[in-house]
Write an enzyme that holds these catalytic residues in place. Structure first.
Site, PDB file in Angstrom:
ATOM      1  N   ASN A 179       0.764  12.086   5.032  1.00 51.59           N
ATOM      2  CA  ASN A 179       0.255  11.349   6.179  1.00 51.59           C
ATOM      3  C   ASN A 179       0.915  11.913   7.427  1.00 51.59           C
ATOM      4  O   ASN A 179       2.103  12.253   7.413  1.00 51.59           O
ATOM      5  CB  ASN A 179       0.605   9.877   6.048  1.00 51.59           C
ATOM      6  CG  ASN A 179      -0.570   9.004   5.634  1.00 51.59           C
ATOM      7  OD1 ASN A 179      -0.480   7.805   5.669  1.00 51.59           O
ATOM      8  ND2 ASN A 179      -1.682   9.597   5.246  1.00 51.59           N
ATOM      9  N   PHE A 195      -1.753   7.653  11.788  1.00 48.20           N
ATOM     10  CA  PHE A 195      -2.149   8.984  11.318  1.00 48.20           C
ATOM     11  C   PHE A 195      -3.416   9.501  11.985  1.00 48.20           C
ATOM     12  O   PHE A 195      -3.791  10.656  11.797  1.00 48.20           O
ATOM     13  CB  PHE A 195      -2.371   8.952   9.798  1.00 48.20           C
ATOM     14  CG  PHE A 195      -3.233   7.805   9.342  1.00 48.20           C
ATOM     15  CD1 PHE A 195      -4.573   7.745   9.678  1.00 48.20           C
ATOM     16  CD2 PHE A 195      -2.692   6.775   8.599  1.00 48.20           C
ATOM     17  CE1 PHE A 195      -5.373   6.687   9.281  1.00 48.20           C
ATOM     18  CE2 PHE A 195      -3.477   5.697   8.187  1.00 48.20           C
ATOM     19  CZ  PHE A 195      -4.840   5.655   8.531  1.00 48.20           C
ATOM     20  N   TYR A 207       0.816  -1.208   0.000  1.00 41.34           N
ATOM     21  CA  TYR A 207       0.000   0.000   0.000  1.00 41.34           C
ATOM     22  C   TYR A 207       0.850   1.257   0.000  1.00 41.34           C
ATOM     23  O   TYR A 207       1.785   1.396   0.798  1.00 41.34           O
ATOM     24  CB  TYR A 207      -0.937   0.024   1.233  1.00 41.34           C
ATOM     25  CG  TYR A 207      -1.669   1.341   1.360  1.00 41.34           C
ATOM     26  CD1 TYR A 207      -2.700   1.659   0.481  1.00 41.34           C
ATOM     27  CD2 TYR A 207      -1.293   2.281   2.310  1.00 41.34           C
ATOM     28  CE1 TYR A 207      -3.350   2.870   0.565  1.00 41.34           C
ATOM     29  CE2 TYR A 207      -1.938   3.502   2.409  1.00 41.34           C
ATOM     30  CZ  TYR A 207      -2.960   3.798   1.521  1.00 41.34           C
ATOM     31  OH  TYR A 207      -3.598   5.010   1.596  1.00 41.34           O
ATOM     32  N   HIS A 242      -4.338  16.336  -3.577  1.00 48.29           N
ATOM     33  CA  HIS A 242      -4.698  16.566  -2.181  1.00 48.29           C
ATOM     34  C   HIS A 242      -4.548  18.025  -1.746  1.00 48.29           C
ATOM     35  O   HIS A 242      -4.852  18.362  -0.602  1.00 48.29           O
ATOM     36  CB  HIS A 242      -3.860  15.662  -1.268  1.00 48.29           C
ATOM     37  CG  HIS A 242      -4.325  14.234  -1.255  1.00 48.29           C
ATOM     38  ND1 HIS A 242      -4.424  13.486  -2.400  1.00 48.29           N
ATOM     39  CD2 HIS A 242      -4.719  13.420  -0.238  1.00 48.29           C
ATOM     40  CE1 HIS A 242      -4.862  12.273  -2.101  1.00 48.29           C
ATOM     41  NE2 HIS A 242      -5.044  12.203  -0.793  1.00 48.29           N
ATOM     42  N   ARG A 290     -10.967  33.536  46.419  1.00 41.87           N
ATOM     43  CA  ARG A 290     -10.579  32.485  47.372  1.00 41.87           C
ATOM     44  C   ARG A 290     -10.188  31.178  46.685  1.00 41.87           C
ATOM     45  O   ARG A 290      -9.305  30.463  47.158  1.00 41.87           O
ATOM     46  CB  ARG A 290     -11.744  32.248  48.340  1.00 41.87           C
ATOM     47  CG  ARG A 290     -11.487  31.223  49.377  1.00 41.87           C
ATOM     48  CD  ARG A 290     -12.502  31.194  50.515  1.00 41.87           C
ATOM     49  NE  ARG A 290     -13.827  31.595  50.176  1.00 41.87           N
ATOM     50  CZ  ARG A 290     -14.923  30.854  50.396  1.00 41.87           C
ATOM     51  NH1 ARG A 290     -14.806  29.652  50.929  1.00 41.87           N
ATOM     52  NH2 ARG A 290     -16.122  31.316  50.108  1.00 41.87           N
ATOM     53  N   GLU A 348     -12.460   5.856   5.324  1.00 47.99           N
ATOM     54  CA  GLU A 348     -12.019   6.583   6.516  1.00 47.99           C
ATOM     55  C   GLU A 348     -13.277   6.989   7.282  1.00 47.99           C
ATOM     56  O   GLU A 348     -13.755   8.117   7.205  1.00 47.99           O
ATOM     57  CB  GLU A 348     -11.177   7.795   6.090  1.00 47.99           C
ATOM     58  CG  GLU A 348      -9.918   7.329   5.356  1.00 47.99           C
ATOM     59  CD  GLU A 348      -9.350   8.346   4.387  1.00 47.99           C
ATOM     60  OE1 GLU A 348      -9.810   9.496   4.388  1.00 47.99           O
ATOM     61  OE2 GLU A 348      -8.455   7.968   3.606  1.00 47.99           O
ATOM     62  N   TYR A 395     -15.586  33.302  45.592  1.00 49.66           N
ATOM     63  CA  TYR A 395     -14.796  32.194  45.042  1.00 49.66           C
ATOM     64  C   TYR A 395     -13.741  32.647  44.049  1.00 49.66           C
ATOM     65  O   TYR A 395     -12.672  32.045  43.948  1.00 49.66           O
ATOM     66  CB  TYR A 395     -15.719  31.190  44.341  1.00 49.66           C
ATOM     67  CG  TYR A 395     -16.539  30.318  45.260  1.00 49.66           C
ATOM     68  CD1 TYR A 395     -16.483  30.444  46.642  1.00 49.66           C
ATOM     69  CD2 TYR A 395     -17.388  29.353  44.738  1.00 49.66           C
ATOM     70  CE1 TYR A 395     -17.248  29.653  47.470  1.00 49.66           C
ATOM     71  CE2 TYR A 395     -18.159  28.542  45.553  1.00 49.66           C
ATOM     72  CZ  TYR A 395     -18.088  28.693  46.917  1.00 49.66           C
ATOM     73  OH  TYR A 395     -18.839  27.893  47.739  1.00 49.66           O
TER      74      TYR A 395
END
Length: 512
Positions: free
Chosen positions: A196, A329, A54, A84, A284, A415, A281
């Protein structure tokens, strides 16, 4: 500036922080080169063989079953990068991109990604020469790596897309040429190794972390200033109270507040005869709230330090020479860390805003005039500065919803679970910008409150902080245009100038 020498797998948090704040150059320690070359040789061997692996000689994602001819391996990698480059939005700031590139160096430098030294050296040279890829801020879902933004980084390396160089936004090929560099031709798997990975999400989370920690330290200074301005008690910061509970962030925060207030004439003036039994608060419980936020930031820091030193591309060359496809990834750890940081940012701002509200309210501020105005009514004083702090606090609340729970399937359901780490981390930049302003406004209200306590003086440490505030913003005598004052005060927090005004050993570190 001398380059920082990176030892992949053991780069400490402070080194990463130095790269972010200073823009320091970074290079891989040469002792890691043999491992890089060994993995690269293994990928070259596989690319010329018959077995499909792959990302080396197959398509990607849902197209992984398609075998690629050996003659087309280089074209495959180039096409991967170009296809991409789908980022949208404004470019990331230079300091973010430089950190992305340094993190990519660390990951590739582990010698499990199979890239040539030529790839490592080009990234190093781009950092040295100041060739900064234009990376649009949006487009990653935080799994299969930060694909789109990292593709824009890789595109600049092959002479495509754009890059900044010496203040100009240029075609990447031109930017490389002006810097005396040449585009690289990608070999087998190198495009995939570059895109990646979680480096964009991690760099953004680091930026949010470092900025949040700087603001958290400033909030201790302004919180101490507010405590004295409100004539609050330092008794709740007694060390034994906090050791009895045991949380380190709480103990460290109480120490800082106690030390900052030590020697205050204002505190000494109301040790006796003060009818108030307890402070609200927001005064404190500062150690309990800000200390818990500090613990949360430290927890996120540990996660991100591990991630910075991780190999997060796919597939990976493991120690026996096998190339195995996995899922490093997936940025779920980064997404969780970003959500933790967002919650801490929100709460630091929330309790600081309540201290601002206390100081401008004459019913709560123990003798201070309404809205800290010299002549209330004729002057509105810091009335709307407090409203602005409330608006910023509310905006941070809205942005603090966890991003990590918002998965959506992508890439034809290959995915099918993603982390959303990238935009979960990116929001931290805006959230910290809001927090800088909130803490800056508290600096103004607290300084104004202390001015009304004269001739009594605050502590020696806080006098130094007060002086820095007053150097940037003069005392408010009558109403004036306030936006510039708020910006100047916020800048004291953003730049670290307020933190630098007190002794360095008082404020808690991030890596304790």
């Amino acid at each position: 500036m001398t380059p920082i020498m990176l030892e992949p797998g053991s780069v400490p948090l402070r080194t990463l922080e130095a790269i972010y704040w200073t823009g320091a150059e970074a290079r891989i320690d040469p002792s890691f080169h043999p491992a890089i070359e060994k993995a690269s040789a293994r990928i070259t061997e596989i690319a010329g063989g018959d077995q499909p692996v792959y990302g080396v000689n197959t398509g990607f994602g849902k197209l992984a079953s398609i075998r690629i001819n050996t003659a087309d391996v280089a074209t495959l990698q180039r096409n991967l990068i170009l296809s991409h480059c789908c980022g949208v939005g404004a470019p990331f700031p230079e300091e973010i991109v430089r950190l992305i590139m340094a993190l990519k160096l660390i990951s590739l430098g582990r010698g499990a990604s199979g890239v040539r030294l030529e790839i490592i050296r080009l990234i190093e040279d781009m950092l040295e020469k100041g060739v900064i890829p234009v990376i649009p801020e949006k487009g990653s879902v935080g799994a299969s790596g930060d694909l789109a933004p990292l593709a824009h980084m890789a595109a600049a390396m092959i002479g495509e897309g754009e890059a900044f160089y010496q203040g100009e936004r240029l075609a990447a090929r031109e930017a490389l040429s002006r810097a005396g560099l040449k585009p690289v031709v990608l070999a087998a798997k190198e495009g995939l190794a570059l895109i990646n990975g979680t480096q964009v999400s991690t760099a953004l989370a680091f930026a949010g972390l470092f900025r949040a920690h700087r603001a958290a330290q400033s909030a201790l200074i302004t919180g101490a200033l507010s405590t004295d301005a409100a004539m609050g008690s330092s008794a709740p910061f007694h060390p034994e109270i906090h050791t009895l509970r045991g949380h380190k962030g709480q103990i460290d925060t109480a120490y800082a507040l106690r030390t900052l207030l030590e020697g205050s004439e204002i505190r000494a003036s109301h040790l006796e005869g003060d009818e108030r039994v307890q402070d609200p608060y927001c005064i404190r419980c500062q150690p309990q709230v800000d200390g818990a936020c500090l613990d949360l930031l430290r927890m996120a820091a540990r996660t991100l330090e591990i991630e910075a030193n991780a190999v997060t591309d796919n597939p990976l060359v493991v120690s026996d020479g096998s190339v195995i496809s996995g899922g490093n990834f997936h940025a779920e750890p980064v997404a969780f860390a970003a959500d933790q940081i967002a919650i801490a940012i929100c709460e630091i701002g929330a309790i600081a805003q309540r201290r601002i509200a206390l100081l401008v309210d004459p019913a709560l501020s123990f003798g201070l005039p309404a809205f800290l105005a010299k002549k209330p009514g004729l002057n509105s004083g810091l009335m709307i500065a407090e409203v602005t702090s409330a608006a910023l606090m509310s905006e941070n609340k809205q942005m603090s919803h966890p991003a990590s729970v918002d998965s959506t399937p992508t890439s034809a359901n290959q995915e099918d679970h993603v982390s959303m780490a990238c935009h979960g981390a990116r929001r931290l930049l805006q959230m910290t910008e809001n927090l800088f302003s909130i803490i800056g406004i508290e600096a103004l209200t607290a300084a104004q409150g202390l001015d009304f306590r004269q001739p009594l003086k605050t502590s020696p440490e806080l006098l130094k902080a007060h002086a820095v505030i007053r150097d940037a913003v003069p005392e408010l005598e009558i109403d004036r245009y306030m936006a510039d004052d708020l910006k100047a005060a916020g800048d004291l927090v953003a730049t670290g100038a307020l933190n630098a005004s007190v002794s360095a050993d008082i404020l808690p570190a991030l890596d304790n």
